[in-house]
Scaffold this active site. Structure first.
Site, PDB file in Angstrom:
ATOM      1  CG  ASP A  76      -0.384  -0.345   2.508  1.00 49.22           C
ATOM      2  OD1 ASP A  76       0.860  -0.389   2.609  1.00 49.22           O
ATOM      3  OD2 ASP A  76      -1.135  -0.554   3.470  1.00 49.22           O
ATOM      4  CG  ASN A 142      -9.626   0.397  11.220  1.00 45.95           C
ATOM      5  OD1 ASN A 142      -8.728  -0.368  10.906  1.00 45.95           O
ATOM      6  ND2 ASN A 142      -9.939   1.465  10.504  1.00 45.95           N
ATOM      7  CG  HIS A 144      -6.446  -0.855   8.436  1.00 46.67           C
ATOM      8  ND1 HIS A 144      -6.457   0.504   8.685  1.00 46.67           N
ATOM      9  CD2 HIS A 144      -5.164  -1.245   8.683  1.00 46.67           C
ATOM     10  CE1 HIS A 144      -5.256   0.903   9.046  1.00 46.67           C
ATOM     11  NE2 HIS A 144      -4.450  -0.150   9.061  1.00 46.67           N
ATOM     12  CD  GLU A 149      -9.112   2.403   6.694  1.00 45.32           C
ATOM     13  OE1 GLU A 149      -9.231   1.642   7.672  1.00 45.32           O
ATOM     14  OE2 GLU A 149      -8.330   3.377   6.690  1.00 45.32           O
TER      15      GLU A 149
HETATM   16  C1  F6R Z   1       1.007  -0.487   6.291  1.00 43.72           C
HETATM   17  C2  F6R Z   1      -0.163  -1.349   6.404  1.00 43.72           C
HETATM   18  C3  F6R Z   1      -1.083  -1.194   7.573  1.00 43.72           C
HETATM   19  C4  F6R Z   1      -0.371  -1.516   8.886  1.00 43.72           C
HETATM   20  C5  F6R Z   1      -1.330  -1.354  10.071  1.00 43.72           C
HETATM   21  C6  F6R Z   1      -0.618  -1.535  11.392  1.00 43.72           C
HETATM   22  O1  F6R Z   1       1.753  -0.776   5.132  1.00 43.72           O
HETATM   23  O2  F6R Z   1      -0.408  -2.164   5.544  1.00 43.72           O
HETATM   24  O3  F6R Z   1      -2.201  -2.005   7.403  1.00 43.72           O
HETATM   25  O4  F6R Z   1       0.096  -2.835   8.844  1.00 43.72           O
HETATM   26  O5  F6R Z   1      -1.919  -0.086  10.034  1.00 43.72           O
HETATM   27  O6  F6R Z   1       0.279  -0.479  11.574  1.00 43.72           O
HETATM   28  P1  F6R Z   1       1.253  -0.431  12.841  1.00 43.72           P
HETATM   29  O7  F6R Z   1       2.191  -1.587  12.689  1.00 43.72           O
HETATM   30  O8  F6R Z   1       1.952   0.884  12.720  1.00 43.72           O
HETATM   31  O9  F6R Z   1       0.385  -0.558  14.046  1.00 43.72           O
END
Ligand code: F6R
Length: 249
Positions: A76, A142, A144, A149
């Site tokens: 992403d 959440n 995701h 989302e």
């Molecule tokens: C980022 C991604 C997101 C993160 C998620 C957790 O490339 O794909 O889905 O894996 O937001 O983020 P952290 O590890 O910062 O809690």
């Protein structure tokens, strides 16, 4: 879509500390690299991944782990960023993994000005590589996965997505100017992620305990995107004890 039971039971591995979880995750990558020529691996960003990428860098310098044959896949990215944007996911990943590991075969998302054609050619390039051997994922507060989302369709493909307020807030810490956090991103879809041959989800820290239990023991629903992973036959969930605190099974 809501169902109550899993078709498959993800393998769960719980470790005492985030560092021990990172070592176990690095073992998964190291084993794949030893077994497979030119493995295709999807790499996320985020604080959960810091430990894994630090351990991989250590293995590259101290244990001669070779990652230069890996085909890296971007999971992403924000819309509108380019090579000059220090807050881009690409820049974050380059600093922590791609450059130090000499991993320069990296399929990028068309994030600068994505079009249906450029998003379609990203998916076509993935297919031309033979698909993904290992998709590494974190989980958002959440539920995701990547930037899918709550409410993202289970069969969604790589596309432009709107970031909700909670996700924008969570990403504010990475931006020098917190008002500059983009409101859109490009993300592999849930359907795209589900085509990987193996999925490794990593979650650490007490803030992930509730959502991890929802995702892996609650209903399978697009309102908790990570719960859709329970329809995949080869998922491993690596956590520390804090993140696993609310799991019962
Ligand atoms: C980022 C991604 C997101 C993160 C998620 C957790 O490339 O794909 O889905 O894996 O937001 O983020 P952290 O590890 O910062 O809690």
């Amino acid at each position: 879509m809501i169902t109550t039971s899993s078709r498959y039971a993800p393998t769960r591995r719980v470790f005492d500390t985030p560092a021990a979880a990172a070592v176990a995750a690095a073992d998964v990558v190291t084993k794949l690299v030893a077994e497979r020529d030119q493995p295709v691996i999807t790499f996320p960003t985020g604080s959960t991944m810091e430990g894994l990428y630090a351990e991989l860098r250590r293995r590259v310098t101290e244990e001669k782990l070779e990652l230069d044959q890996v085909r890296g896949i971007q999971l992403d990215e924000y819309v509108g960023v380019d090579d000059e944007t220090p807050e881009s996911f690409r820049a974050w990943l380059s600093d922590r993994l791609l450059r130090p590991a000499g991993l320069d075969r990296f399929l990028r998302l068309p994030s600068l000005a994505p079009t249906p054609e450029s998003l379609g050619s990203y998916e076509a390039s993935l297919a031309a590589l033979g698909g993904v051997d290992l998709a590494i994922l974190g989980i958002g507060g959440n539920g995701h996965i990547a930037f899918n989302e709550p409410g993202s369709p289970a069969d969604s493909r790589t596309r432009v997505v709107q970031l909700n307020a909670r996700t924008q807030e969570a990403n504010r810490r990475y931006w020098g100017d917190p008002t500059a956090v983009p409101s859109e991103a490009v993300s592999q879809g849930i359907g795209t992620i589900m085509e990987a041959r193996a999925i490794l989800l990593i979650a650490t820290g007490p803030a992930k305990a509730g959502i991890l239990a929802d995702a892996f023991e609650g209903p399978i629903t697009t309102e908790v995107p990570a719960s859709i992973l329970r329809g995949h036959p080869n998922v491993t969930v690596i956590t520390d004890t804090d993140a696993a605190a609310k799991l019962r099974g």
